[in-house]
Structure formats: structure tokens, C-alpha cells
Write an enzyme that holds these catalytic residues in place. Structure first.
Site, PDB file in Angstrom:
ATOM      1  N   CYS A  11      40.226  -6.250 -10.128  1.00  0.00           N
ATOM      2  CA  CYS A  11      39.608  -7.373  -9.428  1.00  0.00           C
ATOM      3  C   CYS A  11      40.313  -7.626  -8.105  1.00  0.00           C
ATOM      4  CB  CYS A  11      39.652  -8.627 -10.301  1.00  0.00           C
ATOM      5  SG  CYS A  11      38.985 -10.096  -9.489  1.00  0.00           S
ATOM      6  N   GLU A  44      34.205  -5.088 -14.562  1.00  0.00           N
ATOM      7  CA  GLU A  44      33.824  -5.513 -13.213  1.00  0.00           C
ATOM      8  C   GLU A  44      32.404  -5.041 -12.892  1.00  0.00           C
ATOM      9  OE1 GLU A  44      34.800  -7.337 -10.837  1.00  0.00           O
ATOM     10  OE2 GLU A  44      36.944  -7.679 -11.023  1.00  0.00           O
TER      11      GLU A  44
END
Length: 234
Positions: free
Chosen positions: A143, A216
Site C-alpha cells: 500500500c 490491493e
């Protein structure tokens, strides 16, 4: 714009990224990202993503608080404090952007977490709870560093089109402040690895990194899937 976050192959992050190359490509070049770059991403998809990413950031703030708790040195505590402050500051971008649709901070706080949000954030928290500080930062890194890489790659689209519909989001993650945060995350992970990494751990750390990277991509997909389903918004 050229990314300033590209690590050398000597960094642990670079090794993990190389080991999970297919997952990394699917995440950083996901259709959601490419449509954002082109300015064709449906507003409904971006709105759904923003609401859920606000909730996501709250859980990531908890992860950085956990990092402080699991730290044994003042330097590690300070790094966790910096990460926590950056995450809290990042929520303000989401509040500003969501205000365009008449969504208040209270609306965002009242929204239900999507299962993609729960799956990702709780995975990261569990990696930290069940492992050590390095496990946690490896799980956080797709991230933190991935958004810097994406922002830098998408920046030329904004430079070429000042009226780009996603200029503010792209500029936030392409900006020097966020790029520096990503570089610091890579450097801190390497500092942790110098103290606690053994080659026998690389397989386990790669699994954490790859899992977070796939989560993600699933988060982007959640935005696309919801684009034609406005009742999912608060």
C-alpha cells in the site's frame, strides 16, 4: 515524472517485489488505475473506492499504532508515529473529495465496511499480531510504496491535462511528501531486516507481501464492481 521510490535490488522491498512480480503488475496496472490515468474511470467507481479507502485508512492507522506497540527502539516508535500521522493526514484528502458529493465526515464514519476492506485490513493486522515488526511492515508496504509508484506513473497524465478529473488524487500520491514517505518506508524495512531478517524467512515474508498485493488489486476491483450499483454507497 520519474518515480523517486525505485529501490535498488539490494533492498528487501525490491526482492519482495521481484518475487511477486505478476501480482505487483496486476495491482499497479489494474484496470481501475489505467482508467484513472486515462480520465475515463466512472465517478461511481471512484466514489465507492474513496468511501471504502477512508475506512481502510482507519484500520491502517491501527496497524501503525500496533507497530509502535511492537517496537523495541525509539527509532522504530518514531517511524510508527510518523506513519500514523501520515495516515491520519491522508484521510483529509478523502474528506475533501467526498465533500463534492455532499458526503460529510460523519457519513464516511457511518458507512459499512465492504468485505474487500475487511479482508485486506484485518489480514495486515493479523500479520502484525501473529508476527513481528518486520512481518507487519512487509504487509503494509504494498500500500505505502505501491501508491507512490502509481502516483508517479500517472503524474504525466495530469501534467498534460490540468482539467484531469482525478488530478487531486494523482497529485497527492505523486507529490514529494508522499514519495518521501514511501522512501522512508523502504529504508525502515531494510533497517528492520538488518536486525531480524534471516534468509529462511524470505518465503514467509514473500507470502505476506504477495497476499497484501493481491488484496490491493481486489480493493480496486471492488470499486469497479460497485460502479453500476449505487445503492452500495452511503
Amino acid at each position: 515524472m520519474t518515480s523517486t521510490t525505485s529501490p535498488t535490488q539490494s533492498t528487501l522491498f525490491a526482492r519482495l517485489k521481484h518475487a511477486a512480480a505478476e501480482d505487483w503488475q496486476a495491482y499497479t496496472h489494474h484496470s481501475f488505475v489505467e482508467q484513472m490515468r486515462q480520465g475515463t474511470l466512472p465517478e461511481a467507481a471512484f466514489r465507492q473506492y474513496l468511501v471504502q479507502d477512508y475506512l481502510f485508512l482507519i484500520q491502517f492507522a491501527r496497524a501503525y499504532a500496533l507497530a509502535a506497540y511492537k517496537s523495541r527502539t525509539l527509532a522504530d516508535i518514531t517511524a510508527a508515529q510518523d506513519g500514523l500521522a501520515a495516515i491520519v493526514g491522508e484521510t483529509e484528502l478523502h474528506v475533501r473529495l467526498c465533500a463534492r458529493w455532499g458526503l460529510s465526515r460523519e457519513d464516511l464514519n457511518a458507512a459499512d465496511e465492504h468485505q474487500a476492506t475487511v479482508a485486506y485490513t484485518r489480514y495486515v493486522l493479523d500479520a502484525g499480531l501473529s508476527g513481528d515488526l518486520l512481518d507487519l511492515h512487509v504487509a503494509l508496504s504494498p500500500c505505502v510504496v505501491g501508491y507512490a509508484e502509481i502516483g508517479a506513473r500517472l503524474a504525466p497524465a495530469v501534467e498534460d491535462n490540468p482539467d484531469h478529473p482525478y488530478a487531486e488524487w494523482i497529485s497527492e500520491y505523486a507529490g514529494e511528501e508522499y514519495q518521501q514517505s514511501a522512501r522512508a518506508a523502504i529504508e525502515h524495512m531494510d533497517a528492520l531486516a538488518e536486525r531480524t531478517f534471516a534468509e529462511s524467512r524470505f518465503g514467509e515474508l514473500t507470502r505476506h507481501f504477495a497476499a497484501s498485493t493481491r488484496l490491493e488489486a481486489a480493493f480496486w476491483q471492488m470499486g469497479l464492481d460497485a460502479a453500476g450499483n449505487p445503492q452500495t454507497f452511503p
